[in-house]
Design a protein around this motif. Structure first.
Motif, mmCIF file in Angstrom:
data_model
loop_
_atom_site.group_PDB
_atom_site.id
_atom_site.type_symbol
_atom_site.label_atom_id
_atom_site.label_comp_id
_atom_site.label_asym_id
_atom_site.label_seq_id
_atom_site.Cartn_x
_atom_site.Cartn_y
_atom_site.Cartn_z
ATOM 1 N N LYS A 213 0.853 -1.184 0.000
ATOM 2 C CA LYS A 213 0.000 0.000 0.000
ATOM 3 C C LYS A 213 0.891 1.236 0.000
ATOM 4 O O LYS A 213 1.277 1.711 1.055
ATOM 5 N N PRO A 214 1.288 1.706 -1.149
ATOM 6 C CA PRO A 214 2.094 2.932 -1.202
ATOM 7 C C PRO A 214 1.164 4.142 -1.228
ATOM 8 O O PRO A 214 0.570 4.457 -2.243
ATOM 9 N N GLU A 215 1.054 4.796 -0.106
ATOM 10 C CA GLU A 215 0.016 5.821 0.031
ATOM 11 C C GLU A 215 0.609 7.228 0.007
ATOM 12 O O GLU A 215 1.674 7.463 0.585
ATOM 13 N N LEU A 216 -0.074 8.125 -0.647
ATOM 14 C CA LEU A 216 0.361 9.529 -0.667
ATOM 15 C C LEU A 216 -0.761 10.403 -0.136
ATOM 16 O O LEU A 216 -1.917 10.204 -0.467
ATOM 17 N N GLU A 217 -0.388 11.380 0.674
ATOM 18 C CA GLU A 217 -1.390 12.333 1.149
ATOM 19 C C GLU A 217 -0.759 13.705 1.021
ATOM 20 O O GLU A 217 0.122 14.065 1.790
ATOM 21 N N ILE A 218 -1.194 14.455 0.035
ATOM 22 C CA ILE A 218 -0.435 15.651 -0.332
ATOM 23 C C ILE A 218 -1.289 16.902 -0.277
ATOM 24 O O ILE A 218 -2.349 16.973 -0.896
ATOM 25 N N PHE A 219 -0.816 17.884 0.463
ATOM 26 C CA PHE A 219 -1.544 19.141 0.594
ATOM 27 C C PHE A 219 -0.755 20.341 0.067
ATOM 28 O O PHE A 219 -1.196 21.460 0.213
ATOM 29 N N ALA A 220 0.439 20.113 -0.466
ATOM 30 C CA ALA A 220 1.220 21.225 -0.996
ATOM 31 C C ALA A 220 1.349 21.019 -2.494
ATOM 32 O O ALA A 220 1.362 19.880 -2.964
ATOM 33 N N VAL B 78 5.551 19.895 -5.034
ATOM 34 C CA VAL B 78 6.269 18.768 -4.455
ATOM 35 C C VAL B 78 6.535 17.729 -5.531
ATOM 36 O O VAL B 78 5.896 17.720 -6.571
ATOM 37 N N CYS C 228 6.555 13.770 -5.561
ATOM 38 C CA CYS C 228 6.372 12.526 -4.832
ATOM 39 C C CYS C 228 6.128 11.427 -5.834
ATOM 40 O O CYS C 228 5.131 11.438 -6.540
ATOM 41 N N HIS D 277 5.949 7.245 -6.431
ATOM 42 C CA HIS D 277 6.064 5.946 -5.797
ATOM 43 C C HIS D 277 5.922 4.845 -6.835
ATOM 44 O O HIS D 277 5.223 4.963 -7.808
ATOM 45 N N CYS E 260 -5.376 22.869 -1.677
ATOM 46 C CA CYS E 260 -6.103 21.635 -1.944
ATOM 47 C C CYS E 260 -5.241 20.432 -1.595
ATOM 48 O O CYS E 260 -4.066 20.568 -1.282
ATOM 49 N N ALA F 234 -4.247 16.176 -2.569
ATOM 50 C CA ALA F 234 -4.325 15.046 -3.491
ATOM 51 C C ALA F 234 -3.781 13.826 -2.784
ATOM 52 O O ALA F 234 -2.687 13.873 -2.239
ATOM 53 N N HIS F 235 -4.550 12.772 -2.755
ATOM 54 C CA HIS F 235 -4.159 11.592 -1.986
ATOM 55 C C HIS F 235 -4.259 10.338 -2.837
ATOM 56 O O HIS F 235 -5.119 10.237 -3.696
ATOM 57 N N THR F 236 -3.371 9.422 -2.579
ATOM 58 C CA THR F 236 -3.373 8.175 -3.329
ATOM 59 C C THR F 236 -3.293 7.026 -2.339
ATOM 60 O O THR F 236 -2.364 6.968 -1.543
ATOM 61 N N PRO G 261 -3.430 3.223 -2.781
ATOM 62 C CA PRO G 261 -3.590 1.983 -3.540
ATOM 63 C C PRO G 261 -3.289 0.758 -2.681
ATOM 64 O O PRO G 261 -2.293 0.730 -1.968
#
Lengths: 372, 496
Positions: A280-287, A290, A292, A294, B415, B417-419, B421
């Motif tokens: 589960k390669p998860e990203l949570e990005i608010f900027a 950047v 990122c 994966h 804003c 953005a989230h992933t 998987p």
């Protein structure tokens, strides 16, 4: 045994194994293993038997034993009590510290803290052996420009090892953690790393090698809260027999953490058709500014590479072992100390030999393992 | 390209373009949700006993369930007792010509963009099937769901000649009870999840399609959904069965009028694909997203799932999600038949305070099954956009291939953005690849586009359309044009 752990219905424990923790905690206590598990390196040494310091086998030097808090986390808070503490003054460089955790059964808890002031440097190697449930919390604070490398070998023959790591990485500081799970115990590596200063670097990775019905799991999050941060999460999982290896790695980028560069590479290798790899390669990005990236892959060994090696006269089993070793090796590249890296490679090789029933050619004269 | 953007901006309007609301006499079920509501809906539709029993079982299950909280959504508590569960336009006498159709309904069709020819067809006016030069006209059959009841169905005769059954689900329950009973709930069972179970209990209407063996559906099938009455949850149920060797392309488009109160929408779509058959399911969703402060807007909690039961069957989901205040939607494929193929192409745009948590599940059970996932998330304003996906390979599934690509584009620094998987593999012969990138719009590209004379918004629309191109080109032509316009409109005010 009732342990009040989260159930697998909880998202962060989806691939967890609370039942195995309860079972490990219920194992009867036995005799402590006699062997020394230190690498042949100068520096401070500590042996903890069931979470209690064995003074006869230890040479603490600048490591202190002190009452410590384990934090809020469900695993960490259990460890609150006496633990080991490493505090290094500004711009000082601490000797290498080796810590061996011997568990004889039942459950044992131990907290730890590593606090490096600005510009300080330290290096820690931890080894886990024995049986039962070993639960550890390690809280790390790195001041501006501090550097910490930490290498963890999980070699328990049965039971369960759970690690809860919490780290604050200050401006320009560098944290490098490498974990190898090559024992036969269940594992949960639970980490929350915060890159709180500008221009800081955090790397947390390793390899989980699972066999039989074993389950090993990593649930890690790296949070970027400052400018220009860099992080790497490079993990390899190899699963044999009916085992399960799970990697859940998250990068969080807070609103103001512009120019973050986050790298995630999660790769799984299945040696048997009954094994399982979860990623589960998860990203949570608010900027918005950047980078990122994966990558995640799961599969078996490259058939073409295997064929090529066989065509050059290398037997199938050996070719398989070599390719698997190369696959795992990626995760150890960041270990700077040669002795430590060789020990990791030797542990992984021993595991591979057993799992693939094929002898490996020795890795460049590496000793490692159980020298004292 | 420049012309296309000009067109997009000509269509652009600061306020929600489709925010109109028509007054048509409604017959409501009493407000609130109880077993009586379920019985009322069923009785109103004149359903057979088995259907009522099915609904009641679902309702009993629903009462024992809790709303899911694992998504990255901030959903205000929903009062299920403060909504109407059934509304239908009052029955009108049968019509002789187009002039007799309720002008209100005609006006709605017009705003929905249903071509005049098809409006005529809705009223039974026979049209020359050929263009002036003798070529056959491109045809789309429309089954319009106006609030909760299908008002009319076009092209029925022609479809019937091909053996295709295209009905509202209420009609199908009466006319083809065996077929409906055989497949309803097979893909999404009553107990599947909170919202699907609610839908099973109170679904108001929807579409049923059956394509018989070896038939290639002669036209694209289309349903326009509209939520019209204030405080009316709409619960469509769609069931499409493609028998051996058949093919159908189905379009689903959605518009809803502007309302200040949040409206709940919990649809269920079930697809069944037998040997060598294929279903292409395309969605453009532009329900009212709420205003820039997040007031109003539709809650869109949809369960969509396809069962590729047959060998070499194929399902392709394409979605363009630009609307709704909250989207919770995971069109999925259960790839059970050997050699079956699942595809998921998605563009999700969020602006202002919108929240979207969307993605797909590919469950590989059969040998040599393949899946492709291409997801493009675009976040602007103060919105949150999450891709959540699962690729699972069962131990029996040899030779599985999956390719996943999720790209996120951030416009602005407020804003997210989230992933998320999930990859679960239990067979070593599987080849699973996952790639993801997150980036902001390139300054170089913007500068170049603007140096060629585009203003900032046109340049952004151009770049965003390019970013989403791989998905947009999967759409049937009619939808592709609308979708491109929508992307531009949805992102208005997000730059500059």
């Amino acid at each position: 045994m009732l342990l009040d752990l989260p159930s697998t219905r909880e998202e962060s424990w989806r691939w967890g194994d609370p039942a195995a923790i309860a079972a490990a905690a219920g194992l009867p206590r036995g005799e402590a293993l006699a062997g020394a598990w230190f690498l042949d390196l100068e520096g401070a040494r500590a042996v903890f038997v069931d979470g209690v310091l064995d003074e006869g086998r230890s040479d603490l030097r600048h490591v202190a034993i002190a009452p410590l808090e384990g934090g809020e986390h469900v695993l960490g808070r259990r460890t609150t009590g006496n633990g080991w503490s490493l505090r290094v003054d500004a711009n000082a460089s601490a000797e290498l510290i080796q810590i061996v955790h011997i568990s004889t059964g039942g459950d044992n808890q131990l907290p730890a803290e590593i606090v490096l002031a600005g510009g300080a440097q330290a290096s820690v190697v931890e080894t886990y052996v024995g049986t039962g449930w070993s639960n550890r919390s390690t809280r790390i604070t790195l001041g501006a420009g501090a550097k910490l490398t930490r290498a963890v070998r999980l070699l328990q023959a049965s039971g369960f090892v759970s690690l809860r790591d919490e780290a604050e990485v200050g401006a320009g500081a560098s944290l490098i953690v490498t974990v190898l799970g090559a024992g036969d115990a269940g594992t949960r590596i639970d980490g929350a790393i915060t890159v709180s200063g500008d221009d800081a670097f955090a790397e947390y990775g390793g390899a989980l090698l699972t066999r039989n019905a074993q389950k090993q799991e990593c649930a890690l999050s790296v949070r970027h809260a400052a400018l220009n941060g860099q992080s790497k999460q490079i993990w390899r999982a190899v699963a044999a027999d009916t085992s399960t290896a799970s990697l859940a790695a998250r990068v969080e980028v807070a609103r103001d953490a512009q120019k973050t560069d986050g790298v995630q590479s999660l790769r799984g290798l299945l040696l048997k058709r009954t094994a399982t790899v979860n990623l589960k390669p998860e990203l949570e990005i608010f900027a918005d500014d950047v980078k990122c990236a994966h990558g995640a892959t799961v599969g078996e060994l490259d058939q073409r590479a295997l064929f090529y090696m066989q065509s050059r006269g290398i037997p199938h089993a050996k070719a398989q072992a070599l390719l698997t070793r190369a696959f795992v090796g990626d995760a150890f590249a960041q270990i700077a100390d040669e002795t430590v890296r060789d020990a990791f490679v030797a542990d992984a090789d021993a595991w591979l030999e057993a799992a693939l029933s094929a002898p490996l050619p020795l890795a460049g004269g590496a000793g490692g393992g159980a020298s004292s | 390209m420049a012309t296309r953007n000009a067109e997009a901006y000509a269509a652009a309007n600061k306020t929600y373009e489709w925010g109109f609301s028509s007054d048509i006499e409604q017959e409501f079920a009493p407000k609130g949700l109880s077993e009586d509501t379920v019985r009322f809906i069923s009785a109103k539709k004149g359903e057979p006993q088995w259907m009522l029993d099915w609904r009641l079982k679902a309702f009993a299950l629903w009462q024992t369930m809790e709303a899911p909280d694992w998504s990255k959504l901030n959903v205000p508590p929903i009062d299920y007792q403060d909504a109407y569960y059934y509304a239908e336009p009052k029955a009108k006498p049968k019509l002789g010509s187009l002039d007799e159709v309720d002008p209100e309904i005609l006006r709605v069709y017009e705003k929905l963009g249903i071509p005049i020819g098809e409006q005529k067809m809705l009223a039974g006016v026979v049209e020359d099937p050929l263009n002036e030069d003798g070529t056959p006209k491109r045809r789309v059959a429309v089954d319009a769901v106006f609030d909760s009841v299908s008002v009319a169905t076009t092209f029925r005769k022609e479809l019937e000649a091909a053996g295709v059954i295209f009905r509202s689900i209420s009609e199908a329950i009466k006319e083809y009870p065996d077929l409906v009973r055989k497949w309803l709930g097979k893909v999404v069972p009553q107990r599947d999840n909170y919202f699907a179970t609610l839908n099973s209990a109170v679904f108001s209407d929807g579409t049923f399609v059956y394509i018989p063996e070896g038939v290639r559906c002669p036209m694209e099938l289309s349903t326009y959904f509209r939520i019209n009455a204030e405080n009316t949850g709409q619960f469509e149920r769609t069931l499409i069965v493609a028998d051996k060797g058949s093919y159908v392309s189905y379009l689903e488009g959605c518009t809803a009028p502007m309302r200040d109160e949040n409206q709940l929408h919990a649809a269920v779509v079930e697809l069944v694909v037998l040997d060598d058959a294929e279903i292409k399911y395309s969605t453009v969703q532009n329900w009212y997203p709420g205003d820039e402060n997040g007031v109003g807007g539709i809650y869109n909690f949809v369960t969509k799932r396809a069962l590729c039961q047959g060998k070499n069957s194929k399902v392709s989901w394409t979605q363009v999600e630009t609307g709704s205040a909250i989207t919770w939607k995971y069109p999925s494929c259960v790839l059970a038949g050997d050699g079956s193929v699942g595809e998921f192409y998605s563009v999700a745009v969020t602006n202002n305070r919108q929240q979207a948590d969307t993605g797909t599940k590919m469950i590989h059970l059969g040998k040599n099954t393949r899946s492709t996932i291409v997801s493009k998330g675009i976040s602007a304003g103060r919105s949150d956009n999450t891709y959540r996906g699962l690729v699972r390979v069962a131990p029996t599934a040899e030779g599985v291939r999956n390719f996943t690509q999720c790209d996120s584009l951030l416009l602005g620094d407020q804003c997210g953005a989230h992933t998320v998987p999930y990859i679960e593999v239990r067979n070593p012969s599987a080849q699973i690849e996952h790639e993801a990138t997150t980036s902001k719009i390139s300054e170089d590209q913007l500068f170049y586009a603007m140096s060629r004379g585009l203003d900032a918004e046109a340049a952004v629309a151009l770049i965003v359309n390019g970013f989403a191109r791989e998905v947009l080109q999967q759409l049937p032509m009619e939808f592709a044009v609308e979708a491109q316009k929508l992307l531009g409109i949805s992102l208005e005010g997000s730059v500059g």
